[in-house]
Enzyme design. Structure first.
Site, PDB file in Angstrom:
ATOM      1  N   GLY A  12      43.313  41.430  32.008  1.00  0.00           N
ATOM      2  CA  GLY A  12      43.363  41.888  30.621  1.00  0.00           C
ATOM      3  C   GLY A  12      43.692  43.376  30.506  1.00  0.00           C
ATOM      4  O   GLY A  12      44.561  43.773  29.711  1.00  0.00           O
ATOM      5  N   ASP A  31      35.848  42.761  25.202  1.00  0.00           N
ATOM      6  CA  ASP A  31      35.089  42.186  26.317  1.00  0.00           C
ATOM      7  C   ASP A  31      33.626  42.085  25.894  1.00  0.00           C
ATOM      8  O   ASP A  31      33.188  42.756  24.959  1.00  0.00           O
ATOM      9  CB  ASP A  31      35.210  43.043  27.590  1.00  0.00           C
ATOM     10  CG  ASP A  31      34.927  42.251  28.864  1.00  0.00           C
ATOM     11  OD1 ASP A  31      35.878  41.868  29.566  1.00  0.00           O
ATOM     12  OD2 ASP A  31      33.730  42.011  29.166  1.00  0.00           O
ATOM     13  N   ARG A  80      38.287  33.254  40.283  1.00  0.00           N
ATOM     14  CA  ARG A  80      38.010  32.480  41.483  1.00  0.00           C
ATOM     15  C   ARG A  80      37.537  33.390  42.618  1.00  0.00           C
ATOM     16  O   ARG A  80      38.098  34.449  42.850  1.00  0.00           O
ATOM     17  CB  ARG A  80      39.297  31.777  41.916  1.00  0.00           C
ATOM     18  CG  ARG A  80      39.059  30.395  42.385  1.00  0.00           C
ATOM     19  CD  ARG A  80      40.314  29.540  42.361  1.00  0.00           C
ATOM     20  NE  ARG A  80      41.557  30.263  42.464  1.00  0.00           N
ATOM     21  CZ  ARG A  80      42.518  29.982  43.331  1.00  0.00           C
ATOM     22  NH1 ARG A  80      42.333  29.011  44.202  1.00  0.00           N
ATOM     23  NH2 ARG A  80      43.655  30.635  43.332  1.00  0.00           N
ATOM     24  N   VAL A 116      45.300  32.524  29.864  1.00  0.00           N
ATOM     25  CA  VAL A 116      45.437  32.895  31.279  1.00  0.00           C
ATOM     26  C   VAL A 116      44.254  32.360  32.097  1.00  0.00           C
ATOM     27  O   VAL A 116      44.398  31.958  33.247  1.00  0.00           O
ATOM     28  CB  VAL A 116      45.524  34.437  31.419  1.00  0.00           C
ATOM     29  CG1 VAL A 116      45.630  34.853  32.885  1.00  0.00           C
ATOM     30  CG2 VAL A 116      46.710  34.986  30.633  1.00  0.00           C
ATOM     31  N   THR A 117      43.083  32.338  31.464  1.00  0.00           N
ATOM     32  CA  THR A 117      41.851  31.923  32.139  1.00  0.00           C
ATOM     33  C   THR A 117      42.019  30.577  32.844  1.00  0.00           C
ATOM     34  O   THR A 117      42.544  29.629  32.266  1.00  0.00           O
ATOM     35  CB  THR A 117      40.708  31.826  31.098  1.00  0.00           C
ATOM     36  OG1 THR A 117      40.595  33.063  30.424  1.00  0.00           O
ATOM     37  CG2 THR A 117      39.386  31.471  31.761  1.00  0.00           C
ATOM     38  N   HIS A 173      49.305  24.838  37.121  1.00  0.00           N
ATOM     39  CA  HIS A 173      49.113  26.046  37.901  1.00  0.00           C
ATOM     40  C   HIS A 173      48.005  25.759  38.903  1.00  0.00           C
ATOM     41  O   HIS A 173      46.855  26.050  38.694  1.00  0.00           O
ATOM     42  CB  HIS A 173      48.732  27.182  36.962  1.00  0.00           C
ATOM     43  CG  HIS A 173      48.587  28.476  37.668  1.00  0.00           C
ATOM     44  ND1 HIS A 173      49.615  29.057  38.335  1.00  0.00           N
ATOM     45  CD2 HIS A 173      47.533  29.300  37.816  1.00  0.00           C
ATOM     46  CE1 HIS A 173      49.195  30.189  38.861  1.00  0.00           C
ATOM     47  NE2 HIS A 173      47.927  30.356  38.567  1.00  0.00           N
TER      48      HIS A 173
HETATM   49  P1  NAI Z   1      37.901  39.680  35.783  1.00  0.00           P
HETATM   50  O1  NAI Z   1      36.606  39.167  36.282  1.00  0.00           O
HETATM   51  O2  NAI Z   1      38.420  40.971  36.266  1.00  0.00           O
HETATM   52  O3  NAI Z   1      37.872  39.728  34.175  1.00  0.00           O
HETATM   53  C1  NAI Z   1      37.295  38.753  33.386  1.00  0.00           C
HETATM   54  C2  NAI Z   1      36.632  39.451  32.225  1.00  0.00           C
HETATM   55  O4  NAI Z   1      36.122  38.460  31.332  1.00  0.00           O
HETATM   56  C3  NAI Z   1      35.440  40.334  32.624  1.00  0.00           C
HETATM   57  O5  NAI Z   1      35.663  41.652  32.183  1.00  0.00           O
HETATM   58  C4  NAI Z   1      34.256  39.696  31.925  1.00  0.00           C
HETATM   59  O6  NAI Z   1      33.306  40.636  31.456  1.00  0.00           O
HETATM   60  C5  NAI Z   1      34.954  39.007  30.773  1.00  0.00           C
HETATM   61  N1  NAI Z   1      34.133  37.962  30.162  1.00  0.00           N
HETATM   62  C6  NAI Z   1      33.358  37.033  30.753  1.00  0.00           C
HETATM   63  N2  NAI Z   1      32.770  36.281  29.835  1.00  0.00           N
HETATM   64  C7  NAI Z   1      33.169  36.734  28.640  1.00  0.00           C
HETATM   65  C8  NAI Z   1      32.902  36.351  27.301  1.00  0.00           C
HETATM   66  N3  NAI Z   1      32.079  35.346  27.022  1.00  0.00           N
HETATM   67  N4  NAI Z   1      33.503  37.056  26.322  1.00  0.00           N
HETATM   68  C9  NAI Z   1      34.328  38.067  26.612  1.00  0.00           C
HETATM   69  N5  NAI Z   1      34.636  38.461  27.836  1.00  0.00           N
HETATM   70  C10 NAI Z   1      34.050  37.805  28.838  1.00  0.00           C
HETATM   71  O7  NAI Z   1      38.953  38.505  36.079  1.00  0.00           O
HETATM   72  P2  NAI Z   1      40.545  38.590  36.083  1.00  0.00           P
HETATM   73  O8  NAI Z   1      41.014  38.853  37.445  1.00  0.00           O
HETATM   74  O9  NAI Z   1      40.981  39.472  34.977  1.00  0.00           O
HETATM   75  O10 NAI Z   1      40.912  37.067  35.733  1.00  0.00           O
HETATM   76  C11 NAI Z   1      40.607  36.545  34.453  1.00  0.00           C
HETATM   77  C12 NAI Z   1      40.863  35.041  34.400  1.00  0.00           C
HETATM   78  O11 NAI Z   1      42.258  34.789  34.560  1.00  0.00           O
HETATM   79  C13 NAI Z   1      40.187  34.229  35.511  1.00  0.00           C
HETATM   80  O12 NAI Z   1      39.771  32.990  34.983  1.00  0.00           O
HETATM   81  C14 NAI Z   1      41.291  34.028  36.515  1.00  0.00           C
HETATM   82  O13 NAI Z   1      41.064  32.901  37.336  1.00  0.00           O
HETATM   83  C15 NAI Z   1      42.458  33.838  35.601  1.00  0.00           C
HETATM   84  N6  NAI Z   1      43.765  34.080  36.187  1.00  0.00           N
HETATM   85  C16 NAI Z   1      44.763  33.196  35.880  1.00  0.00           C
HETATM   86  C17 NAI Z   1      46.042  33.367  36.330  1.00  0.00           C
HETATM   87  C18 NAI Z   1      47.102  32.415  35.912  1.00  0.00           C
HETATM   88  O14 NAI Z   1      48.169  32.402  36.526  1.00  0.00           O
HETATM   89  N7  NAI Z   1      46.919  31.623  34.893  1.00  0.00           N
HETATM   90  C19 NAI Z   1      46.369  34.478  37.233  1.00  0.00           C
HETATM   91  C20 NAI Z   1      45.275  35.405  37.446  1.00  0.00           C
HETATM   92  C21 NAI Z   1      44.023  35.182  36.943  1.00  0.00           C
END
Ligand code: NAI
Length: 310
Positions: A12, A31, A80, A116-117, A173
């Site tokens: 993000g 966030d 993950r 993205v999640t 994906h």
């Molecule tokens: P990250 O852990 O760095 O960021 C996730 C953020 O979500 C954290 O800042 C956390 O505080 C926040 N969060 C958690 N619960 C929340 C809620 N209820 N409300 C608001 N914010 C909340 O993880 P990252 O690396 O940014 O990845 C994010 C997601 O994207 C993951 O699920 C990951 O698996 C996915 N992802 C998907 C890709 C794709 O190709 N579709 C590629 C890379 C990541």
């Protein structure tokens, strides 16, 4: 234009940086962690002073601040960890994404959602069901990233610019993604003329495991620079009404023989979001691989339905 980013973690916040520096949109970074999105927003704003552009970005812990966004990108959730399968993320992230979309739907009625999640195809389904919005407005990011990984490995192997490589990756994906070797060309010449079959197979395999390779190197967290750049490509296509053909996860209603499921296919992206699904003619083998991929997504959707989550 207003870009709302839900989740100010690695993906993000990196997306926020790319978007702000492009000057294409005002960004609101949300966030759940107090102070964190505000701190990152201020840091990103100060970077604009270095490069000398006027931009707007704010951080918030209040979803109401995303009201009226033209695009909402959902990156909130758990990432993950090494050894963790995408399925393990399912229940936790479905709850997080479901709650967020439930709050956003009334205040962002016309927004385009980019999900993205992970598991992304399933979270896109959750987003469409909970928001009640039309399918044109819900897109999952995966295929651009998977294609970029395949292009990177081909480029490393051949020593040519990825700019001269064309490819597309269909399917979910995950491990069932379907890199289309038949549609992969280097300067218009089929990949099979550049590399022997077994080499191509090993690059396809490395692409399938591209996310896991980075997870195991990082030890904590997962890839985010290329994922953020891939997401930004979708944001740009919508904001600039580019009509680009990009592989995205979309709701399929009979296309590619699949129904009531999200999966990655080439689509035309423009200001309406999904403007057209491009149907490629697949071989029997490719059709089978695509079907395996939709089955994986359908199984997870089924679990969520059984658990009463959607
Ligand atoms: P990250 O852990 O760095 O960021 C996730 C953020 O979500 C954290 O800042 C956390 O505080 C926040 N969060 C958690 N619960 C929340 C809620 N209820 N409300 C608001 N914010 C909340 O993880 P990252 O690396 O940014 O990845 C994010 C997601 O994207 C993951 O699920 C990951 O698996 C996915 N992802 C998907 C890709 C794709 O190709 N579709 C590629 C890379 C990541």
């Amino acid at each position: 234009k207003k870009l709302g980013i839900v989740g100010a973690g690695n993906v993000g916040a990196t997306l926020a940086l790319f978007a702000v520096n492009s000057g294409l949109a005002d960004v609101v970074l949300y966030d759940i962690v107090e102070g964190m999105p505000q701190g990152k927003a201020l840091d990103i704003l100060q970077n604009t002073a270095v490069i000398g552009i006027k931009a707007n970005i704010s951080g918030t812990n209040n979803l109401d601040d995303l009201a009226g966004s033209d695009i909402v990108v959902i990156t909130a959730g758990l990432a993950r960890k090494p050894g963790m399968r995408r399925k393990d993320l399912l229940m936790a992230n479905a709850e997080i994404v479901g709650n967020i979309v439930n709050k956003l739907a009334p205040i962002c009625p016309d927004t385009n959602y980019i999900v993205v999640t992970n598991p992304m195809d399933v979270m896109a389904y959750v987003t469409m069901v909970i928001s009640g919005t039309k399918r044109q407005k819900v897109l999952g990011m995966g295929g651009i990233l998977d294609s970029s990984r395949f292009k990177t490995f081909i480029s490393m192997e051949l020593g040519v610019s990825p700019k001269d490589i064309e490819t597309t990756v269909l399917g979910g994906h995950g491990l069932y993604m379907v890199p289309l070797v038949r549609f992969t060309t280097v300067k218009g010449i089929p990949l099979s003329k550049w590399l022997p079959q077994d080499k191509i197979e090993s690059l396809v395999q490395r692409t399938r495991e591209g996310g896991a390779e980075i997870v195991s190197l990082l030890k904590t967290g997962s890839a985010y620079y290329a994922p953020a750049q891939s997401t930004f490509e979708m944001v740009k296509a919508i904001l600039l009404d580019e009509k680009r053909i990009l592989p995205c996860s979309v709701y399929l209603d009979g296309e590619y023989g699949a129904k009531d499921v999200f999966n990655g296919v080439p689509v035309v992206l423009g200001k309406q979001g999904l403007e057209k699904i491009v149907e490629l003619e697949l071989t029997e083998e490719e059709k089978q691989a695509f079907e395996n991929s939709t089955e994986e997504v359908k199984n997870m959707i089924k679990i969520l339905k059984e658990e009463g989550r959607i």
